[in-house]
Write a protein that holds these residues in place. Structure first.
Motif, PDB file in Angstrom:
ATOM      1  N   ILE A 127       1.020  -1.045   0.052  1.00 31.01           N
ATOM      2  CA  ILE A 127       0.450  -0.161   0.331  1.00 31.01           C
ATOM      3  C   ILE A 127       1.184   0.743   0.405  1.00 31.01           C
ATOM      4  N   SER A 128       1.691   0.954  -1.296  1.00 35.34           N
ATOM      5  CA  SER A 128       2.920   2.539  -1.185  1.00 35.34           C
ATOM      6  C   SER A 128       2.523   3.158  -2.347  1.00 35.34           C
ATOM      7  N   ILE A 129       3.222   3.621  -3.008  1.00 41.96           N
ATOM      8  CA  ILE A 129       3.742   4.506  -3.585  1.00 41.96           C
ATOM      9  C   ILE A 129       5.103   4.219  -4.546  1.00 41.96           C
ATOM     10  N   GLU A 130       5.837   3.449  -5.312  1.00 45.61           N
ATOM     11  CA  GLU A 130       7.094   3.653  -5.490  1.00 45.61           C
ATOM     12  C   GLU A 130       7.606   4.705  -6.259  1.00 45.61           C
ATOM     13  N   PHE A 131       8.627   5.030  -6.820  1.00 47.48           N
ATOM     14  CA  PHE A 131       8.773   5.358  -7.459  1.00 47.48           C
ATOM     15  C   PHE A 131      10.846   5.505  -7.603  1.00 47.48           C
ATOM     16  N   LEU A 132      11.424   5.473  -8.794  1.00 47.34           N
ATOM     17  CA  LEU A 132      12.939   5.690  -9.123  1.00 47.34           C
ATOM     18  C   LEU A 132      13.827   6.353  -9.002  1.00 47.34           C
ATOM     19  N   GLU A 165      -0.219   5.433   4.086  1.00 51.23           N
ATOM     20  CA  GLU A 165      -0.006   6.548   5.446  1.00 51.23           C
ATOM     21  C   GLU A 165       0.599   7.883   5.454  1.00 51.23           C
ATOM     22  N   ALA A 166       1.798   7.630   4.770  1.00 55.57           N
ATOM     23  CA  ALA A 166       2.669   8.932   4.921  1.00 55.57           C
ATOM     24  C   ALA A 166       2.065   9.943   4.134  1.00 55.57           C
ATOM     25  N   LEU A 167       1.342   9.686   3.090  1.00 56.65           N
ATOM     26  CA  LEU A 167       1.198  10.029   1.986  1.00 56.65           C
ATOM     27  C   LEU A 167      -0.217  10.720   2.459  1.00 56.65           C
ATOM     28  N   GLU A 168      -1.307  10.593   3.612  1.00 59.99           N
ATOM     29  CA  GLU A 168      -1.685  10.904   4.298  1.00 59.99           C
ATOM     30  C   GLU A 168      -1.861  11.607   5.477  1.00 59.99           C
ATOM     31  N   ASP A 169      -0.898  11.129   5.678  1.00 61.56           N
ATOM     32  CA  ASP A 169      -1.041  12.002   7.349  1.00 61.56           C
ATOM     33  C   ASP A 169      -0.021  13.361   7.111  1.00 61.56           C
ATOM     34  N   VAL A 198      14.594   2.069  -0.411  1.00 62.52           N
ATOM     35  CA  VAL A 198      13.977   3.094   1.094  1.00 62.52           C
ATOM     36  C   VAL A 198      12.975   2.765   0.911  1.00 62.52           C
ATOM     37  N   LEU A 199      12.315   2.737   1.915  1.00 61.16           N
ATOM     38  CA  LEU A 199      10.784   2.621   2.232  1.00 61.16           C
ATOM     39  C   LEU A 199      10.694   3.740   3.205  1.00 61.16           C
ATOM     40  N   LEU A 200       9.960   5.145   2.885  1.00 61.46           N
ATOM     41  CA  LEU A 200       9.149   6.095   4.017  1.00 61.46           C
ATOM     42  C   LEU A 200       7.918   5.611   4.165  1.00 61.46           C
ATOM     43  N   CYS A 259      12.655   3.355  -4.322  1.00 62.85           N
ATOM     44  CA  CYS A 259      11.856   3.899  -3.776  1.00 62.85           C
ATOM     45  C   CYS A 259      10.245   3.734  -3.666  1.00 62.85           C
ATOM     46  N   ALA A 260       9.605   3.828  -2.491  1.00 65.24           N
ATOM     47  CA  ALA A 260       8.606   3.619  -1.856  1.00 65.24           C
ATOM     48  C   ALA A 260       8.050   4.699  -0.840  1.00 65.24           C
ATOM     49  N   ILE A 261       7.227   5.567  -0.714  1.00 61.78           N
ATOM     50  CA  ILE A 261       6.415   6.167   0.547  1.00 61.78           C
ATOM     51  C   ILE A 261       5.106   5.569   0.370  1.00 61.78           C
TER      52      ILE A 261
END
Length: 95
Positions: free
Chosen positions: A17-22, A37-41, A80-82, A32-34
């Motif tokens: 349940i994340s957004i991945e990016f390079l 929860e981080a995007l909502e918070d 990295v998973l932020l 990498c991913a975020i």
């Protein structure tokens, strides 16, 4: 360590349940991913709907990439998973 972020379209990962990016670290692609929860918070996503998460990521991409660069350096270029806490306790610094 040279870190760049090619402007590829982010991808939703349903397993995490994340957004991945390079990122490109010393010429090698690094995932990498975020978390949702981080995007909502911290970035205004109003749900974990793919469109909401992607919109929040794109609107705040530079801040998210700055934080990812910090952790890529800290972790010596490993993926990295932020999560929410990364943004709660740290302030992104210019790269």
């Amino acid at each position: 360590m040279e870190i760049d972020f090619p402007h590829f379209t982010p991808v939703y990962n349903a397993d995490d349940i994340s957004i991945e990016f390079l990122a490109q670290v010393d010429g090698k692609h690094m995932l990498c991913a975020i978390s949702a929860e981080a995007l909502e918070d911290h970035f205004g996503a109003t749900s974990c709907n793919v469109d909401e998460l992607t919109k929040a990521f794109e609107a705040n991409r530079s801040v998210i990439e700055q934080m990812a660069a910090q952790y890529l350096r800290l972790c010596h270029g490993t993926p990295v998973l932020l999560r929410s806490g990364h943004f709660r306790w740290a302030t992104p610094r210019p790269t």
